[in-house]
Design a protein around this motif. Structure first.
Motif, short mmCIF file in Angstrom:
data_model
loop_
_atom_site.label_atom_id
_atom_site.label_comp_id
_atom_site.label_asym_id
_atom_site.label_seq_id
_atom_site.Cartn_x
_atom_site.Cartn_y
_atom_site.Cartn_z
N MET A 79 0.63 -1.04 -0.19
CA MET A 79 -0.11 -0.08 0.02
C MET A 79 1.48 1.31 -0.19
N LEU A 80 1.71 1.17 0.73
CA LEU A 80 3.38 2.56 0.69
C LEU A 80 4.56 1.82 -0.02
N GLU A 81 5.40 2.23 -0.54
CA GLU A 81 6.76 2.01 -0.25
C GLU A 81 6.99 3.27 -0.70
N VAL A 82 8.03 3.30 0.30
CA VAL A 82 9.24 4.38 0.37
C VAL A 82 10.42 4.27 -0.24
N LYS A 83 10.82 4.72 -0.41
CA LYS A 83 12.04 4.73 -1.41
C LYS A 83 13.85 5.63 -1.04
N GLU A 84 14.05 5.27 0.12
CA GLU A 84 15.09 5.49 -0.03
C GLU A 84 15.26 7.79 -0.51
N ILE A 85 14.25 7.90 0.51
CA ILE A 85 13.76 9.19 0.52
C ILE A 85 14.78 9.52 1.23
N TYR A 86 15.52 11.50 1.20
CA TYR A 86 16.28 12.92 1.59
C TYR A 86 15.54 14.02 1.65
N LYS A 87 15.67 14.49 2.96
CA LYS A 87 15.32 15.51 3.14
C LYS A 87 16.09 16.52 3.59
N THR A 88 16.72 17.64 3.42
CA THR A 88 17.27 18.05 4.16
C THR A 88 15.88 19.71 3.74
N PHE A 89 16.45 20.20 5.51
CA PHE A 89 15.85 21.36 5.54
C PHE A 89 17.40 22.99 5.15
N ASN A 90 16.82 23.81 5.23
CA ASN A 90 17.59 24.55 4.57
C ASN A 90 18.95 24.35 4.80
N PRO A 91 18.98 24.15 3.47
CA PRO A 91 20.37 23.85 2.95
C PRO A 91 21.60 24.70 3.19
N GLY A 92 22.57 24.38 3.21
CA GLY A 92 23.42 24.90 2.71
C GLY A 92 23.80 26.36 3.82
N THR A 93 22.56 26.78 4.87
CA THR A 93 22.53 27.90 6.19
C THR A 93 23.10 26.99 7.06
N VAL A 94 23.04 27.74 7.66
CA VAL A 94 23.58 26.97 9.84
C VAL A 94 22.44 26.49 10.27
N ASN A 95 21.35 26.96 9.48
CA ASN A 95 20.07 25.33 9.98
C ASN A 95 19.82 24.65 9.25
N GLU A 96 20.94 24.28 8.50
CA GLU A 96 20.71 23.16 7.92
C GLU A 96 21.07 21.73 8.07
N LYS A 97 19.35 20.90 8.42
CA LYS A 97 18.91 19.93 9.19
C LYS A 97 18.29 18.90 8.15
N HIS A 98 19.91 18.05 7.91
CA HIS A 98 19.64 16.75 7.24
C HIS A 98 17.99 15.42 8.08
N ALA A 99 17.37 15.89 7.81
CA ALA A 99 15.81 15.68 8.74
C ALA A 99 15.45 13.70 8.36
N LEU A 100 15.42 13.70 6.90
CA LEU A 100 15.39 11.91 6.31
C LEU A 100 16.83 11.95 5.95
N ASN A 101 17.34 10.42 5.92
CA ASN A 101 18.26 10.84 5.42
C ASN A 101 18.60 9.01 4.89
N GLY A 102 17.72 8.94 3.64
CA GLY A 102 17.45 7.24 2.96
C GLY A 102 16.98 6.74 4.17
N VAL A 103 15.64 7.11 3.88
CA VAL A 103 14.31 6.42 4.53
C VAL A 103 14.02 5.33 3.72
N ASN A 104 13.42 4.60 3.96
CA ASN A 104 12.95 2.80 3.10
C ASN A 104 12.13 2.67 4.05
N LEU A 105 10.66 2.09 3.71
CA LEU A 105 9.39 1.27 4.35
C LEU A 105 8.63 1.29 3.62
N THR A 106 7.73 -0.59 3.47
CA THR A 106 6.86 -0.65 2.44
C THR A 106 5.79 -1.31 3.65
#
Ligand SMILES: Nc1ncnc2c1ncn2[C@@H]1O[C@H](COP(=O)(O)OP(=O)(O)OP(=O)(O)O)[C@@H](O)[C@H]1O
Ligand SMILES: [Mg+2]
Length: 264
Positions: free
Chosen positions: A1-28
């Motif tokens: 029903m749900l397939e999450v494949k290798e997802i990444y999300k960085t907030f505020n990239p390239g700033t002092v507030n950069e945050k790698h919030a999702l680092n390669g999430v896999n979920l089926t």
């Protein structure tokens, strides 16, 4: 029903507030899976849900819902098949409208509001029956303004609204965290009942380890934007809070950061 494949999300990239919030999430998730999600503050739990719901574009990876690639589908289009309940009881319902009017809106989700017919008796009876199952006395208050309800009553109503038209995915982000323990238990019971009756594929974030163990058929733990533990079936049934704390410390190499999780 749900397939999450290798997802990444960085907030505020390239700033002092950069945050790698999702680092390669896999979920089926299989059809009917009910997964509870735990993890310390800032682990990426809500971010994973927001990614699935389409709150913003993800940086990398793919998301499929019921086989359809929704990675580039905007949030309002995904909303047609995703039900959500958040922590805040003020969200998800319209305060100035009555209980039955809120339910009627949910029932007509995705349809043209301008063509909305009035509420007929059969529909009103259906709502009354649904509300009765909550055990909160709402069935006798169909025309009461939602703004007059307690937080727990409002969360329970939001849950009914999110599931009135069977969603492909139900996303619950600490939906009982703002409620007193007794009301939280009622809303969790209602959640269990609705999820199993409609065989809903459900992701439920909670800070309460006992609740995470007691509900659902699968439990995942997140840390630093990754899923670090995925337990199901018999193994999940046998879990204790101590096991979870121990696993977390072993895998993350640090003591569990969340006070709320310890207290829960
Ligand atoms: N819209 C945003 N903009 C910037 N940073 C964000 C945004 N959303 C989340 N973050 C950051 O991403 C990280 C993960 O946040 P997230 O809300 O997913 O954590 P969580 O696991 O849900 O934590 P909590 O248990 O406190 O709710 C945090 O550092 C958070 O500050
Ligand atoms: Mg969160």
């Amino acid at each position: 029903m749900l397939e999450v494949k290798e997802i990444y999300k960085t907030f505020n990239p390239g700033t002092v507030n950069e945050k790698h919030a999702l680092n390669g999430v896999n979920l089926t998730m299989e059809d009917g899976d009910f997964i509870t999600v735990i993890g310390g503050n800032g682990a990426g739990k809500s971010t994973l849900m927001n990614a699935i719901a389409g709150a913003w574009p993800i940086d990398e990876g793919t998301i499929l819902i019921d086989g359809a690639n929704v990675t580039h589908l905007p949030e309002h289009k995904r909303a047609a098949f995703i039900g959500r309940v958040f922590q805040d009881p003020m969200m998800g319902t319209a305060a100035t409208m009555g209980i039955e009017e809120n339910l009627a809106l949910a029932k007509r989700r995705g349809k043209l509001r301008t063509l909305m017919p009035g509420i007929k008796k059969a529909e009103r009876d259906e709502y009354r029956e649904l509300l009765k199952t909550l055990g909160l006395g709402l069935e006798d208050r169909l025309t009461s303004k939602v703004g007059l309800l307690s937080g727990g009553q409002r969360q329970a109503l939001t849950l009914l609204m999110a599931t009135l038209i069977k969603p492909k995915l139900l996303l619950l982000d600490e939906h009982t965290a703002a409620l007193d323990p007794k009301t939280a238990a009622k809303v969790l019971n209602a959640t269990d009942r609705i999820v199993s009756k409609d065989h809903l594929t459900t992701l439920m974030i909670t800070h309460n380890m006992r609740d995470a163990i007691a509900h659902g058929n699968r439990l995942i733990m997140m840390h630093d934007g990754r899923i670090i533990l995925d337990i199901r079936g018999d193994e999940k049934q046998k879990l204790t809070v101590e096991d979870l704390m121990h696993e977390f410390e072993k895998i993350s190499g640090e003591a569990f950061a969340s006070d709320k999780a310890l207290l829960g």
